[in-house]
Structures are given as C-alpha cells and as structure tokens.
Design a protein around this motif. Structure first.
Motif, short mmCIF file in Angstrom:
data_model
loop_
_atom_site.label_atom_id
_atom_site.label_comp_id
_atom_site.label_asym_id
_atom_site.label_seq_id
_atom_site.Cartn_x
_atom_site.Cartn_y
_atom_site.Cartn_z
N HIS A 7 0.35 -13.05 -3.80
CA HIS A 7 -0.36 -11.90 -4.38
C HIS A 7 0.54 -11.23 -5.39
O HIS A 7 1.69 -10.88 -5.08
CB HIS A 7 -0.76 -10.92 -3.27
N SER A 18 -2.51 1.22 -7.46
CA SER A 18 -3.49 0.24 -7.00
C SER A 18 -2.94 -1.17 -7.01
O SER A 18 -2.44 -1.65 -8.03
CB SER A 18 -4.72 0.30 -7.92
N ASP A 19 -3.06 -1.86 -5.87
CA ASP A 19 -2.73 -3.28 -5.82
C ASP A 19 -3.67 -4.09 -6.70
O ASP A 19 -3.28 -5.11 -7.28
CB ASP A 19 -2.83 -3.79 -4.38
N TYR A 20 -4.93 -3.64 -6.81
CA TYR A 20 -5.89 -4.36 -7.63
C TYR A 20 -5.43 -4.46 -9.09
O TYR A 20 -5.71 -5.44 -9.77
CB TYR A 20 -7.25 -3.68 -7.57
N GLU A 31 -7.04 -0.97 -2.82
CA GLU A 31 -7.23 -2.32 -2.30
C GLU A 31 -8.60 -2.39 -1.65
O GLU A 31 -9.33 -1.39 -1.59
CB GLU A 31 -6.15 -2.70 -1.28
N MET A 50 -9.43 -4.55 3.82
CA MET A 50 -8.26 -5.40 3.56
C MET A 50 -7.74 -6.07 4.83
O MET A 50 -7.44 -7.26 4.84
CB MET A 50 -7.14 -4.59 2.91
#
Length: 339
Positions: free
Chosen positions: A229, A155-157, A118, A122
C-alpha cells in the motif's frame, strides 16, 4: 566527535531504554545523523518474542511510507511524466463526479483533495484480505469532505491514488517505481516495499494494529506485509530510515531528486494557512504541508526543539523521521506499538 555531542547522544539512548524499561513499547531504536553523517544508533528491547532488537531488525514504517511514495512521484514529475498541477482525471478518466475532476496530484500529496482518511470498513477489508486495487477502487464512489484545495484532511486514500496515477502513467507496478526511482539510487539496501517472505523473520512484531492476530493483520500477516500500500507498506532498518532522511537533509551527500524537487517536498505547498487537522481527534489549525513531508512552521504538533524550518513524518507503528535543516540533524525513531 565532540564530548558534548557524545553526551547528548547517550542521553537519547538512555531515554529509549527507559521507554522499554517502563513497558511503553516492547522495542525501539533510534539513529541520528549530524552534518550529513550518521553519528549514532541504538536498539533496545525485543523486536519479536525472544528476538532482541538489533541493527538488522526491519521495522514496519506505517505512514512514513507516504514520503517514499511522494519521492517516487516527484521523480516522475522531474522526468516530465506527470505534473503536480495536473488533474488526476487526465490519467484516470473514470475518476469523476462530486468535484473529483478538480483534484490534482498536488492535492493528493498535500492532503488537500477532500478524500476521507480510509475505508469506513477498513478493518473488515483487511480481514477479508482485500486486494489493493479493490481497496483503492472504493474511494471512487465515496463523497468528498470539501472542495479540493480549500482544506486539509490527512488521508491514506490520497497516497493510494498517487500510487495508482504513477502506475497508470508509466505502465509499471508502483513497487518497481519506488525501487528504481528511490531505493536503488538512494542506496537503501535494507528497505523493502513490499516486505517479502524471506525477510519476515527480521521484522519487528507490531502490537495493536487493525486485524491483530488474524491473517489480515495490517503489519504482521503475509497479506498485510505484501499489500504494498503506497500509504503504509514500507519496512526498513533504523539505519536505512536515517539514510532516507539524509536524501533530503542539507548535509546529505546523496540525492534521488534535484534540489528543486527536494524543496517542493520539504517546504510548504499549501500556502501555510490551509485550515484542517492532522487527525480528526485534534483541534483544527492552519496546516503547512510539503509534497510529502509535514512542515513544522508555527505548528506545535512536532518536536518542541525543532526549528520552524524542520520537516518530517510519523507512522502509527510508533515511528517518526524528523529533519531540521537549520541544525542539519536527522533523527529516525522506530518502535513496534501501534498508536
């Protein structure tokens, strides 16, 4: 229900009570299904100050949200809108440089893209109430950790970008896609993405998230709850989380994907030997991951008694969804303490 099953359920419920009694969490709930049918549900503690946890409590699911995102993306794959092997730069031509041209939708859903977890800033981004588009834009300029497909790094991305690909490819807001492709056909009437003001009073208050106590609180503020999100924006009752799990269980009677789509989400799509780690704090190991769910395989990172064929996902709000197709059991556990 057999006496033995009833006894085991009660043991589980007693364990949940003990978590609350010892002060490990303020509230928790568990819902269980066996052979395609719910067989028990239990709630304990205070979901919010002076509000007991109950069947109507909505729990922020944190990273379990990624599996809802994956299901929506796989539904688009089944409709021929996108493909898993497609470089995402076909849909997002500006996503180039540093090897990004090689990243595919499969890489995103299996956490093998090379993108970092992230934003390095953040918490400050949350405190600034940064819009989702700006949060996602940041990854366009951040260097990759490794060549796409060669390693695993959670990964959140990855899921933020998968949501963006789906939006651009269809021209529809991603929350609408999740609703139309997953929630509505799945009969998930007590699942919200994003959480809206009319249900804020039903949400469990999460202790310890980023931005706690501010207007940028990740799981308790209007901003955080409304962010939508794709990596952490879903809230649901324990029973509805269980229903979601049943969409992928062998005994489940409802499907939002074909059996082929379910298989892609619930079996290893990385070759079973992609080096990496679920968390930077854990030692590196070979990781098996479906296009959405983590697959247990030979890993010791999920339930000790789950079969190697089991799959599931956890969330940092203290929740987990686990499905074991050998025993045909689904377990949905939720709590309200950020880990």
């Amino acid at each position: 229900m057999a006496t033995d099953v009833t006894h085991k359920l009660q043991q589980t419920f007693d364990l949940i009570d003990s978590f609350v009694d010892r002060g490990e969490v303020a509230a928790a709930a568990v819902a269980v299904a066996w052979r395609g049918e719910p067989i028990g549900e239990h709630h304990a503690g205070k979901a919010r100050p002076d509000v007991p946890a109950s069947a109507t409590t909505l729990w922020p699911l944190a990273s379990i949200s990624k599996v809802y995102t994956a299901a929506a993306v796989l539904a688009l794959v089944e409709r021929g809108v996108v493909t898993l092997s497609m470089p995402i730069s076909i849909v997002l031509p500006e996503f180039t440089g540093d090897g990004r041209e090689a990243i595919t939708l499969r890489h995103l859903l299996t956490h093998t893209s090379g993108m970092i977890y992230e934003s390095p800033e953040m918490e400050q981004r949350l405190l600034n109430e940064t819009p989702l588009d700006e949060l996602v834009d940041e990854v366009y300029s951040l260097p990759l950790q490794f060549t796409p497909g060669t390693q695993h790094a959670y990964s959140d991305y990855n899921y933020a970008m998968a949501g963006r690909v789906a939006e651009v490819a269809t021209g529809q807001p991603f929350p609408d896609l999740v609703r139309d492709l997953v929630l509505t056909p799945g009969g998930l009437r007590e699942t919200y993405f994003p959480s809206t003001p009319e249900i804020f009073g039903r949400l469990a208050h999460v202790a310890g998230p980023l931005g706690e106590g501010t207007s940028g609180d990740m799981y308790n503020s209007a901003y955080g709850l409304g962010l939508a999100h794709p990596a952490f924006g879903v809230s649901a009752t324990a029973a509805d989380l269980l229903r979601f799990g049943l969409l992928f269980a062998p005994g489940g009677s409802t499907r939002v994907l074909s059996e082929a789509g379910v298989r892609v989400m619930t079996t290893d799509q990385t070759g079973g030997n992609t080096p990496g780690s679920f968390s930077p704090d854990l030692p590196a190991l070979d990781v098996a991951w479906g296009a959405g769910f983590a697959v247990k395989g030979d890993s010791a990172t999920s339930g000790d008694l789950l079969s190697p064929a089991s799959f599931g996902h956890g969330g940092a709000t203290g929740c987990t969804l686990q499905i074991d197709p050998i025993e045909d059991i689904v377990i949905a556990y939720v709590s309200n303490k950020h880990a």
